[in-house]
Design an enzyme around this catalytic site. Sequence first.
Site, short mmCIF file in Angstrom:
data_model
loop_
_atom_site.label_atom_id
_atom_site.label_comp_id
_atom_site.label_asym_id
_atom_site.label_seq_id
_atom_site.Cartn_x
_atom_site.Cartn_y
_atom_site.Cartn_z
N LYS A 136 0.90 -1.05 0.06
CA LYS A 136 0.11 -0.01 0.05
C LYS A 136 0.96 1.28 -0.09
O LYS A 136 0.82 2.09 -0.76
CB LYS A 136 -0.89 0.10 1.14
CG LYS A 136 -1.85 -1.26 1.19
CD LYS A 136 -2.72 -1.32 2.52
CE LYS A 136 -3.89 -2.42 2.23
NZ LYS A 136 -4.69 -2.68 3.53
N ASP B 48 -11.12 3.09 4.17
CA ASP B 48 -11.49 1.55 4.13
C ASP B 48 -12.87 1.36 4.06
O ASP B 48 -13.44 0.20 3.83
CB ASP B 48 -10.84 1.15 5.50
CG ASP B 48 -9.73 0.01 5.36
OD1 ASP B 48 -9.60 -0.62 4.46
OD2 ASP B 48 -9.00 -0.06 6.35
N GLN C 195 -4.73 -1.22 9.51
CA GLN C 195 -4.50 -2.47 9.17
C GLN C 195 -5.15 -3.66 9.99
O GLN C 195 -4.71 -3.70 11.26
CB GLN C 195 -2.99 -2.87 8.64
CG GLN C 195 -2.75 -4.41 8.05
CD GLN C 195 -3.48 -4.31 6.46
OE1 GLN C 195 -3.62 -3.28 5.93
NE2 GLN C 195 -3.92 -5.40 6.12
N1 GUN Z 1 -6.84 -6.55 6.22
C1 GUN Z 1 -7.34 -7.53 5.26
N2 GUN Z 1 -7.84 -6.73 4.32
C2 GUN Z 1 -8.25 -5.33 4.78
C3 GUN Z 1 -8.51 -4.12 4.37
O1 GUN Z 1 -9.15 -4.04 3.17
N3 GUN Z 1 -8.38 -3.17 5.17
C4 GUN Z 1 -7.68 -3.23 6.38
N4 GUN Z 1 -7.50 -2.11 6.88
N5 GUN Z 1 -7.08 -4.26 6.86
C5 GUN Z 1 -7.38 -5.38 6.18
#
Ligand code: GUN
Length: 298
Positions: A55, A122, A99
């Site tokens: 990311k 998100d 995350q």
């Molecule tokens: N962990 C797995 N997928 C995601 C996501 O789309 N966003 C976040 N914040 N954590 C994750």
Amino acid sequence: MTTAERIDGKAKAASMSNGIKEETAALLEEHGITPGLAVVIIGEDPASQVYVRNKKRTAESCGFHSVQHTLASDAAQDDVLDLIENLNNDPAIHGILVQLPLPKHLDEQTITQSILPTKDVDGFHFVNIGKLTSGNLADAFVPCTPAGCMLMIEDYLGTDLSGLGAVVVGRSNIVGKPMASLLLKANATVTVCHSRTKDLAGVVRQADVVIAAVGRANMIEGSWVKPGAVVIDVGINRVETTVDGETKSRLTGDVDFESVSEVARAVTPVPGGVGPMTIVMLMANTLRAAKLSVGLDG
Ligand code: GUN
């Protein structure tokens, strides 16, 4: 025997990323702002570290202001909430992502709900979930994985799925539930299946669109799939294989790619399908948050 088209999420994400990079440059030139994304990672989950690195790398390549906050696995809840408050108040930050999964002692709901809805790239805040489930998409931040899946589905079936049946396998808040809302909004007839569903194979076999988000390696086989269906594999499972006495680890999806390829119209690979689309949708949401912050259309 037909061979399904392999849906190239990696190529689609790369092309979208180029568009975002151009828009980011124009935003700076015309309005003097640079989209800012803050990613918070707590603890040492190895898969999360890989996702967060990707990311950050993509945000930088789009020309974003990108910051990462790494907290120890025993970080106190109040310290996490203080950090989020600082990011909420930081005008250089337009998107905040914590995350998941979080270490067990932290309260996921309190943490995700402490992010300002306008910075919730998100799409996990109840305000954004409410907008999505009530069909108010123009105004919502939509969770990145389902948003990316929809764009790939649209490439094959268009934006109106009237008359088509969609089966979502998995009922998580991150994927299954928002995916169902997006498919409903597109007029599909939607069924959500999960671990308590009876005759899962029989239900999946009815679907014109299958979204697999269960977290079980290669569970969905070709014999479960209706000929001509579009199959989207959200699973990322690490499996160990032994080749010539050597143990290797590789990633595989929830879909048995080879057997499903013999019946489906199109199927996403793992890796190279949903994963890159998830990351680019995060960039799209962050760019949108930055534009909305200065009163531009998102
Ligand atoms: N962990 C797995 N997928 C995601 C996501 O789309 N966003 C976040 N914040 N954590 C994750």
